[in-house]
Design a protein around this motif. Structure first.
Motif, PDB file in Angstrom:
ATOM      1  N   UNK A  56      24.963 -22.844 186.935  1.00  0.00           N
ATOM      2  CA  UNK A  56      25.223 -23.996 186.062  1.00  0.00           C
ATOM      3  C   UNK A  56      24.800 -23.747 184.605  1.00  0.00           C
ATOM      4  N   UNK A  57      24.401 -22.510 184.287  1.00  0.00           N
ATOM      5  CA  UNK A  57      24.040 -22.182 182.908  1.00  0.00           C
ATOM      6  C   UNK A  57      25.319 -22.256 182.075  1.00  0.00           C
ATOM      7  N   UNK A  58      25.301 -23.040 180.978  1.00  0.00           N
ATOM      8  CA  UNK A  58      26.536 -23.232 180.194  1.00  0.00           C
ATOM      9  C   UNK A  58      26.984 -21.949 179.491  1.00  0.00           C
ATOM     10  N   UNK A  83      19.810 -25.926 173.871  1.00  0.00           N
ATOM     11  CA  UNK A  83      19.034 -26.062 175.113  1.00  0.00           C
ATOM     12  C   UNK A  83      18.392 -24.745 175.525  1.00  0.00           C
ATOM     13  N   UNK A  84      18.786 -23.646 174.880  1.00  0.00           N
ATOM     14  CA  UNK A  84      18.205 -22.342 175.193  1.00  0.00           C
ATOM     15  C   UNK A  84      16.943 -22.082 174.379  1.00  0.00           C
ATOM     16  N   UNK A 102       9.872 -13.846 176.791  1.00  0.00           N
ATOM     17  CA  UNK A 102       9.873 -15.301 176.602  1.00  0.00           C
ATOM     18  C   UNK A 102       8.929 -15.713 175.468  1.00  0.00           C
ATOM     19  N   UNK A 103       7.823 -14.986 175.316  1.00  0.00           N
ATOM     20  CA  UNK A 103       6.925 -15.279 174.186  1.00  0.00           C
ATOM     21  C   UNK A 103       7.611 -14.986 172.856  1.00  0.00           C
ATOM     22  N   UNK A 104       8.326 -13.876 172.773  1.00  0.00           N
ATOM     23  CA  UNK A 104       9.085 -13.562 171.552  1.00  0.00           C
ATOM     24  C   UNK A 104      10.126 -14.651 171.301  1.00  0.00           C
ATOM     25  N   UNK A 105      10.803 -15.049 172.361  1.00  0.00           N
ATOM     26  CA  UNK A 105      11.838 -16.084 172.264  1.00  0.00           C
ATOM     27  C   UNK A 105      11.217 -17.408 171.834  1.00  0.00           C
ATOM     28  N   UNK A 106      10.009 -17.679 172.297  1.00  0.00           N
ATOM     29  CA  UNK A 106       9.294 -18.906 171.924  1.00  0.00           C
ATOM     30  C   UNK A 106       8.985 -18.897 170.425  1.00  0.00           C
ATOM     31  N   UNK A 107       8.491 -17.784 169.910  1.00  0.00           N
ATOM     32  CA  UNK A 107       8.239 -17.660 168.468  1.00  0.00           C
ATOM     33  C   UNK A 107       9.537 -17.835 167.680  1.00  0.00           C
ATOM     34  N   UNK A 108      10.595 -17.214 168.175  1.00  0.00           N
ATOM     35  CA  UNK A 108      11.904 -17.314 167.536  1.00  0.00           C
ATOM     36  C   UNK A 108      12.364 -18.777 167.498  1.00  0.00           C
ATOM     37  N   UNK A 109      12.149 -19.518 168.587  1.00  0.00           N
ATOM     38  CA  UNK A 109      12.578 -20.918 168.630  1.00  0.00           C
ATOM     39  C   UNK A 109      11.811 -21.774 167.623  1.00  0.00           C
ATOM     40  N   UNK A 153      20.427 -23.064 163.896  1.00  0.00           N
ATOM     41  CA  UNK A 153      20.903 -22.945 165.267  1.00  0.00           C
ATOM     42  C   UNK A 153      20.810 -21.472 165.674  1.00  0.00           C
ATOM     43  N   UNK A 154      20.698 -21.195 166.975  1.00  0.00           N
ATOM     44  CA  UNK A 154      20.613 -19.794 167.421  1.00  0.00           C
ATOM     45  C   UNK A 154      21.980 -19.135 167.567  1.00  0.00           C
ATOM     46  N   UNK A 155      22.096 -17.938 167.016  1.00  0.00           N
ATOM     47  CA  UNK A 155      23.310 -17.132 167.123  1.00  0.00           C
ATOM     48  C   UNK A 155      22.911 -15.723 167.539  1.00  0.00           C
TER      49      UNK A 155
END
Length: 170
Positions: A87-89, A108-109, A147-154, A163-165
């Motif tokens: 169900x991941x868009x 949402x990501x 996920x920690x890198x992604x968290x900093x990025x967010x 927005x994320x691209x």
């Protein structure tokens, strides 16, 4: 000089070989970046390569990885939000060019990562490491670091109002 061109070509071949050891597509690199809108994100020069990226034209503090945007989306949505993998868009294609593509990731990501703590990141990493039939890193510690890198990025995206691209190129 002819020798210089050959040397540059040899270095590129070596980079492509190194990228193929991860089991993914040969030499594909992903540059995650923030932009205020799709029109801005679409202005990616054809000639850009990893060593040329990272400046203001794509938003400072972008993120390079060998992890596909579909996998990044699934990691966050499955591990943190509990969304079933099927169900991941889908991602939104912004630009498709023979030399590269730009895709937009849903907010949402990145949004779920801003409000969670250390324990939730660890739990999400463990959950993702146990999901069967999926691509991406399998080791929980590697997922945790990513996920920690992604968290900093967010957080950076949110602060900039972007927005994320993702820029994808061979």
């Amino acid at each position: 000089m002819p020798g210089e061109e050959s040397e540059r070509s040899d270095r590129r071949v070596e980079r492509l070989r190194a990228g193929s050891r991860n089991g993914g597509r040969v030499g594909v690199t992903y540059k995650y970046f923030g932009a205020p809108d799709g029109a801005t994100a679409a202005r990616v020069p054809i000639s850009m390569r990893p060593e040329e990226l990272g400046g203001d034209e794509l938003g400072m503090n972008g993120m390079f990885t060998k992890i596909k945007p579909e996998t990044m989306a699934a990691m966050v949505l499955t591990g943190i939000e509990g969304v079933p993998l099927h169900k991941v868009p889908p991602l939104e294609l912004v630009v498709l060019h023979p030399d590269y593509a730009v895709v937009k990731l849903p907010m949402t990501v990145v949004d779920p990562l801003r409000g969670i703590g250390e324990e939730a990141v660890g739990a999400a990493a463990f959950i993702w490491s146990t999901v069967p039939d999926r691509g991406g890193p399998r080791d929980a510690f590697n997922v945790y670091q990513l996920l920690h890198e992604w968290q900093d990025f967010s957080h950076r995206l949110h602060e900039a109002g972007h927005q994320p691209y993702c820029l994808v190129w061979p």
